[in-house]
Design a protein around this motif. Structure first.
Motif, PDB file in Angstrom:
ATOM      1  N   UNK A  37       0.927  -1.448  -0.212  1.00  0.00           N
ATOM      2  CA  UNK A  37       0.084  -0.029   0.070  1.00  0.00           C
ATOM      3  C   UNK A  37       0.806   1.180  -0.008  1.00  0.00           C
ATOM      4  N   UNK A  38       2.069   1.314   0.724  1.00  0.00           N
ATOM      5  CA  UNK A  38       2.927   2.316   0.745  1.00  0.00           C
ATOM      6  C   UNK A  38       3.343   2.618  -0.797  1.00  0.00           C
ATOM      7  N   UNK A  39       3.843   1.589  -1.134  1.00  0.00           N
ATOM      8  CA  UNK A  39       4.481   1.907  -2.614  1.00  0.00           C
ATOM      9  C   UNK A  39       3.536   2.208  -3.509  1.00  0.00           C
ATOM     10  N   UNK A  40       2.208   1.574  -3.572  1.00  0.00           N
ATOM     11  CA  UNK A  40       1.301   1.987  -4.543  1.00  0.00           C
ATOM     12  C   UNK A  40       0.674   3.422  -4.304  1.00  0.00           C
ATOM     13  N   UNK A  41       0.538   4.047  -3.047  1.00  0.00           N
ATOM     14  CA  UNK A  41       0.305   5.039  -3.073  1.00  0.00           C
ATOM     15  C   UNK A  41       1.229   6.268  -3.588  1.00  0.00           C
ATOM     16  N   UNK A  42       2.528   5.785  -3.549  1.00  0.00           N
ATOM     17  CA  UNK A  42       3.571   6.811  -3.844  1.00  0.00           C
ATOM     18  C   UNK A  42       4.072   7.677  -3.048  1.00  0.00           C
ATOM     19  N   UNK A  43       3.622   7.490  -1.603  1.00  0.00           N
ATOM     20  CA  UNK A  43       4.302   8.246  -0.443  1.00  0.00           C
ATOM     21  C   UNK A  43       5.757   8.248  -0.323  1.00  0.00           C
ATOM     22  N   UNK A  44       6.138   9.502  -0.080  1.00  0.00           N
ATOM     23  CA  UNK A  44       7.490   9.337   0.307  1.00  0.00           C
ATOM     24  C   UNK A  44       7.596   8.702   1.680  1.00  0.00           C
ATOM     25  N   UNK A  45       8.703   7.952   1.504  1.00  0.00           N
ATOM     26  CA  UNK A  45       8.982   6.942   2.720  1.00  0.00           C
ATOM     27  C   UNK A  45       8.990   7.754   4.137  1.00  0.00           C
ATOM     28  N   UNK A  46       9.484   8.845   3.974  1.00  0.00           N
ATOM     29  CA  UNK A  46       9.593   9.739   5.246  1.00  0.00           C
ATOM     30  C   UNK A  46       8.346  10.449   5.733  1.00  0.00           C
ATOM     31  N   UNK A  47       7.117   9.971   5.066  1.00  0.00           N
ATOM     32  CA  UNK A  47       5.840  10.586   5.513  1.00  0.00           C
ATOM     33  C   UNK A  47       4.993   9.235   6.082  1.00  0.00           C
ATOM     34  N   UNK A  48       5.806   8.170   6.512  1.00  0.00           N
ATOM     35  CA  UNK A  48       5.021   7.190   6.695  1.00  0.00           C
ATOM     36  C   UNK A  48       5.599   6.444   8.027  1.00  0.00           C
ATOM     37  N   UNK A  49       4.932   5.996   9.042  1.00  0.00           N
ATOM     38  CA  UNK A  49       5.225   5.241  10.058  1.00  0.00           C
ATOM     39  C   UNK A  49       4.590   4.134  10.378  1.00  0.00           C
ATOM     40  N   UNK A  50       4.993   3.044  10.513  1.00  0.00           N
ATOM     41  CA  UNK A  50       4.553   1.851  11.015  1.00  0.00           C
ATOM     42  C   UNK A  50       4.442   1.589  12.467  1.00  0.00           C
ATOM     43  N   UNK A  51       3.435   1.423  13.368  1.00  0.00           N
ATOM     44  CA  UNK A  51       3.412   1.258  14.693  1.00  0.00           C
ATOM     45  C   UNK A  51       2.947  -0.180  14.903  1.00  0.00           C
ATOM     46  N   UNK A  52       3.843  -0.739  15.614  1.00  0.00           N
ATOM     47  CA  UNK A  52       3.767  -2.199  15.826  1.00  0.00           C
ATOM     48  C   UNK A  52       3.203  -2.547  17.231  1.00  0.00           C
ATOM     49  N   UNK A  53       2.138  -3.522  17.698  1.00  0.00           N
ATOM     50  CA  UNK A  53       1.752  -3.684  18.771  1.00  0.00           C
ATOM     51  C   UNK A  53       2.740  -4.359  19.587  1.00  0.00           C
TER      52      UNK A  53
END
Length: 597
Positions: free
Chosen positions: A282-298
């Motif tokens: 989903x991150x790659x398909x949306x084309x978002x810059x990586x430094x606008x994304x965070x993944x929060x893990x339980x």
């Protein structure tokens, strides 16, 4: 939406721009994230620094009594010391924990409990007599605490409770700049020793608000000292984006109507791998810059490791809040397999697996590689024991010599040359195995081994033979060598081999590559630190009930009812679950942007 915490800090920075301001947080990384985000939002600040209570205590002692400062016991040394003291208790002391097999896990549990007791300001005399069928447990724990405090008084060590208590005594001599402000989040839960230090600080204390969460009561330990100094800030009545409605997650009947703007999305995955693949897809398909994304893990495992491995295969820059365990690196795997080999009495099968795993580097003597060494050991099947390798290799070399002579007589010089090369490799293999065995002293007739030489031998193994093929391998080797050096200073002089190796394996719990968010890189963080980086696109993974609230297990040393009788500040299993849920809920209440779960 702006966070109440950020707004309050920005207000203090504007009112006193040049005054000294200390942001007291439970985690230094947490504080750095907030100050960095504040700089981006407000354009900058002056004289604002994050600090934790124990770093504050260290600063107090440095300013008032530097001679009182001593090295701190870490998470490897503390359990080892506790286990050692437990085994040295007098036989007249009633035994409860000593009936169990000595194990680093037992030392970890006991040391953790002693730390909680001391952080609550309790001493041996404060431990109440147990009721029920096991009164000997509290008696033994009381004597163990006495021995632990005596050890700290006699040795050049101190722990976090001792550091806090020493700093509190020196506070009357501690001077701060006029107008100094201590910024304190009102939703932070402090241990009694921490709170005593904070409340006695010279200067002005500023309590910072936190976002309210509808449908959840404040955790019990948050209100131990009376009403909260600052009430929570209620959520905005009309969110402008659906993700802001997460503030009403635990009271959905009170939530404003949805806007259906697509800012909150859900998907289901059949397993951990599928979940992580879908996130990156989903991150790659949306084309978002990586430094606008965070993944929060339980939970850190298995998600952090999976994200790291997949990002390496896809060549995606990534930073990890919790880092990688050294056990996933080549030096970590080399140390683990070496310990397995020693504990199994050095069989050839385990040595072959160690050589074939690609975690060892050889000096190239006689052209010998780990793969060739492993193949040579195929002719030594069944060899076991430290003293069995030399005769077995000598016998095998003699057989190769006979084969070489026979080949020459039969007019096969190529075959004879190959056999002589094998003899040379066998000689190199013998020297290599001798060097490996030299890294670990042999056990005595009683099954005991010298602890410090064994630990130092493991450090030598890492320095000499651990294969370094990536930057994380080099970092892991240095982290392990430092941890082993610290363990060497506290490990008993004589102890059973299996226990010594178990203590060595405890160093494999260390982590590397613990980093904050960086430009151009995906950021992997914890669920209860969601949104601290300020990134607009957030993914939440591991959202099943057991992971979100955590396992509700009672402490194995002091049960919940025993904790309640000893001190209100001692956390029960229910406290751990409700406090974690409250932290997650307050982070969700600050979300503004896209959320995919």
């Amino acid at each position: 939406m702006r966070e109440p915490l950020l707004d309050a800090i920005a207000k203090v920075a504007a009112e006193a721009p040049t005054a000294e301001k200390w942001l007291v947080m439970r985690s230094l990384r947490h504080g750095h994230l907030i100050t960095e985000r504040l700089a981006r939002v407000t354009g900058g600040w002056v004289n604002l620094r994050p600090i934790t209570p124990w770093r504050l205590a260290r600063q107090v002692l440095m300013a008032t009594d530097p001679a009182a400062l001593r090295p701190l016991l870490d998470d490897t040394q503390g359990p080892a010391v506790t286990l050692r003291l437990l085994q040295e208790l007098p036989a007249a002391v009633p035994g409860y924990f000593r009936k169990l097999e000595p194990d680093p896990g037992l030392g970890r549990l006991l040391w953790g409990c002693l730390q909680e007791i001391r952080l609550a300001g309790l001493g041996p005399e404060d431990l109440l007599d147990a009721v029920g069928e096991v009164p000997e447990k509290i008696q033994e724990l009381r004597v163990l605490l006495e021995a632990y405090e005596r050890y700290l008084a006699e040795q050049p060590w101190m722990d976090h409770p001792g550091l806090l208590a020493a700093a509190h005594k020196r506070l009357p001599d501690f001077r701060v700049s006029p107008g100094t402000r201590w910024l304190l989040p009102s939703d932070a839960i402090w241990a009694p020793l921490e709170r005593a230090l904070i409340e006695a600080l010279p200067g002005e204390r500023v309590w910072l608000p936190y976002p309210a969460v509808r449908g959840l009561q404040p955790p019990r330990r948050l209100t131990l000292s009376g009403p909260l100094p600052v009430p929570p800030t209620p959520p905005a009545p009309l969110p402008s984006i659906d993700s802001a409605r997460l503030a009403w997650l635990f009271a959905p009947e009170q939530a404003p109507p949805p806007l259906h703007d697509g800012s909150v999305q859900l998907f289901r995955a059949a397993g951990h791998d599928a979940e992580i693949h879908e996130v990156l897809r989903r991150v790659l398909a949306a084309g978002w810059p990586l430094d606008t994304v965070e993944v929060a893990c339980a939970t850190a495992e298995p998600y952090v490791g999976l994200l790291w491995e997949l990002s390496q295969r896809l060549d995606l820059p990534i930073t990890l809040r919790d880092g990688l365990p050294v056990s996933q690196t080549r030096p970590g795997r080399a140390l683990a397999r070496f310990c397995d080999w020693l504990e199994a009495e050095c069989p050839t099968a385990d040595l072959r697996r160690l050589l074939q795993s690609g975690v060892l580097a050889m000096d190239g003597d006689a052209g010998l590689t780990p793969g060739q060494a492993a193949r040579l050991l195929l002719d030594c099947i069944g060899v076991r024991g430290r003293d069995a390798y030399s005769p077995a290799l000598t016998h095998l070399a003699a057989e190769y010599a006979v084969d070489a002579a026979h080949a020459e007589r039969e007019g096969e010089p190529g075959w004879a040359t190959w056999k002589r090369e094998q003899i040379a490799r066998l000689s190199a293999l013998g020297r290599f195995i001798h060097a490996l065995l030299a890294c670990a002293p042999s056990s005595g007739p009683d099954g005991q081994v010298d602890g410090p030489p064994l630990v130092e031998g493991c450090r030598t193994l890492l320095a000499t033979y651990a294969r370094i093929s990536a930057p994380e391998d080099a970092e892991a080797r240095e982290r392990l060598r430092k941890s082993l050096a610290a363990l060497r200073r506290v490990i008993p002089a004589r102890l059973p081999l299996h226990l010594a190796l178990a203590l060595v394996r405890e160093t494999l719990a260390r982590r590397i590559r613990e980093e904050g968010p960086k430009p151009g890189a995906l950021y992997v963080t914890r669920l209860d630190e969601l949104g601290l980086s300020g990134r607009p696109h957030r993914f939440l993974v591991g959202l099943d009930q057991a992971r979100v609230s955590g396992p509700r297990l009672e402490d194995a040393v002091l049960l919940d009812d025993e904790r309640a009788r000893h001190h209100r500040a001692l956390a029960t299993s229910t406290d751990h679950a409700t406090e974690r849920l409250h932290r997650i809920a307050t982070r969700l209440a600050t979300v503004n942007g896209t959320v995919t779960a």
